[in-house]
Design a protein around this motif. Structure first.
Motif, PDB file in Angstrom:
ATOM      1  N   ASN A  77       0.971  -1.234  -0.005  1.00 16.21           N
ATOM      2  CA  ASN A  77       0.057  -0.090   0.044  1.00 16.21           C
ATOM      3  C   ASN A  77       1.047   1.194   0.179  1.00 16.21           C
ATOM      4  O   ASN A  77       0.573   2.107  -0.629  1.00 16.21           O
ATOM      5  CB  ASN A  77      -0.809  -0.193   1.184  1.00 16.21           C
ATOM      6  N   ALA A  78       1.806   1.103   0.810  1.00 12.93           N
ATOM      7  CA  ALA A  78       2.900   2.316   0.944  1.00 12.93           C
ATOM      8  C   ALA A  78       3.323   2.661  -0.338  1.00 12.93           C
ATOM      9  O   ALA A  78       3.431   3.821  -0.948  1.00 12.93           O
ATOM     10  CB  ALA A  78       3.761   2.141   1.876  1.00 12.93           C
ATOM     11  N   ALA A  79       3.808   1.528  -1.145  1.00 11.03           N
ATOM     12  CA  ALA A  79       4.639   1.776  -2.640  1.00 11.03           C
ATOM     13  C   ALA A  79       3.610   2.421  -3.587  1.00 11.03           C
ATOM     14  O   ALA A  79       4.010   3.267  -4.174  1.00 11.03           O
ATOM     15  CB  ALA A  79       4.834   0.278  -2.782  1.00 11.03           C
ATOM     16  N   PHE A  80       2.255   1.579  -3.712  1.00 12.46           N
ATOM     17  CA  PHE A  80       1.395   2.285  -4.681  1.00 12.46           C
ATOM     18  C   PHE A  80       0.988   3.638  -4.181  1.00 12.46           C
ATOM     19  O   PHE A  80       0.878   4.557  -5.132  1.00 12.46           O
ATOM     20  CB  PHE A  80       0.210   1.535  -4.783  1.00 12.46           C
ATOM     21  N   ARG A  81       0.749   4.105  -3.014  1.00 15.79           N
ATOM     22  CA  ARG A  81       0.501   5.150  -2.528  1.00 15.79           C
ATOM     23  C   ARG A  81       1.494   6.463  -2.905  1.00 15.79           C
ATOM     24  O   ARG A  81       1.126   7.613  -3.539  1.00 15.79           O
ATOM     25  CB  ARG A  81       0.109   5.419  -1.054  1.00 15.79           C
TER      26      ARG A  81
END
Length: 331
Positions: free
Chosen positions: A102-106
């Motif tokens: 999630n952190a990567a896509f965000r």
């Protein structure tokens, strides 16, 4: 695609970040890599991105999920510092692969607002030089979500029982439309996918079980997004000796069953749905035995034939609260 009317807030960005010099307005695609304690493998993954034969302007986002010793962050920063790649590296302090994804896509969406395509590759994989071009070409032709094969590379001593086991092989083998893809290890999502979901992120309840990507893609399918498989977009994964063990394979089968049950349980909101889910769990017992017999006849390997039985048992165990946590790490 009709926008969802309700959107839940996303967590704040991770606190540690480092960026290379890049004109963000030129970036068309972003490749995301969650990583955890695999610096050498991550370096191989990044080198394969450096070797992409493409004219697509792309950046890389690396998220290290080990706040205590972020060696992956250091590897990524070295690639950016030496201008071998352009991108952003950060640390996600909350443990769990879903938090890291999630952190990567965000971070990718926030750092590169002009990018249309968001890809993901795992930190133990390497991409063929044409990988990025193949994936982006599919998206440009209209596919919302693109998946590709993660082909295992076995050590020479690997026995046929492991080489032929379904846990190691992709779900599809031919280019074309597919009903869904199951993993983020080789995928592309158009920006519109995130914009069209009420919750544009993976469910953290799958953090240590795995399968958060499958649950996410299940929601994407329900929202009407289209899936395409690009067999030519090859990624390779080195199978480590630790996975060539009876216990690892059996645990993977059980976890698959638990993941499948958990996804079905999230969708079963009414009493009728829950009764149907109970009936499905019971029915899968004899069905799994039939599938195991067919696999045994086809492959001649008893180990591979245990897979459908393990899935059925994993579902039953999960239904009574016995949930495996293969992705939980001690500090």
């Amino acid at each position: 695609m009709t926008q969802a009317s309700r959107r839940l807030p996303e967590p704040a960005a991770a606190p540690i970040a480092s960026a290379s010099r890049i004109d963000a307005s030129r970036v068309e695609a972003v490749v995301c890599i969650p990583t955890f304690r695999r610096p050498d493998m991550l370096a191989t993954t990044l080198a394969s991105l450096e070797a992409q034969a493409t004219k697509v302007a792309f950046a890389v986002v690396v998220v290290d999920n080990d706040a205590a010793a972020p060696v992956g962050l250091e590897v990524a920063q070295s690639f950016f510092r030496e201008r071998r790649l352009s991108g952003v590296a950060t640390v996600e302090t909350r443990q769990g692969n879903v938090h890291a994804i999630n952190a990567a896509f965000r971070l990718a969406r926030e750092s590169y607002p002009s990018a249309d395509y968001f890809l993901m590759i795992d930190d133990d994989e390497r991409a063929e030089p044409q990988w990025l071009d193949e994936m982006v070409a599919c998206a440009r032709q209209g596919a919302d979500i693109v998946g590709g094969p993660v082909t295992p590379i076995f050590p020479e001593e690997a026995r046929a029982a492991y080489r032929d086991h379904p846990v190691f092989w992709p779900a599809f083998g031919e280019t074309g439309p597919v009903p869904i893809i199951y993993g983020t290890g080789n995928c592309l999502l158009r920006r519109e996918v995130f914009d069209g979901l009420a919750v544009p992120s993976l469910d953290p309840s799958f953090n240590f079980l795995g399968g958060g990507d499958t649950e996410f893609f299940t929601r994407c399918r329900r929202a009407g997004f289209t899936f395409y498989w690009r067999q030519e977009a090859q990624i390779y994964e080195q199978v480590t000796p630790g996975r060539l063990a009876l216990g690892w394979v059996l645990r993977r089968s059980l976890a698959t069953g638990a993941i499948n049950y958990s996804i079905d349980r999230l969708a079963a909101r009414s009493l009728r749905d829950r009764l149907l889910l109970f009936a499905k769990n019971i029915a899968l017992g004899p069905i799994s035995l039939h599938r195991a017999w067919r696999m045994l006849r086809a492959s001649k390997h008893p180990l591979a034939a245990t897979h459908p039985i393990g899935i059925a048992i994993g579902r039953l165990l999960a239904s009574v609260g016995a949930m495996p946590q293969p992705y939980r790490y001690s500090s």
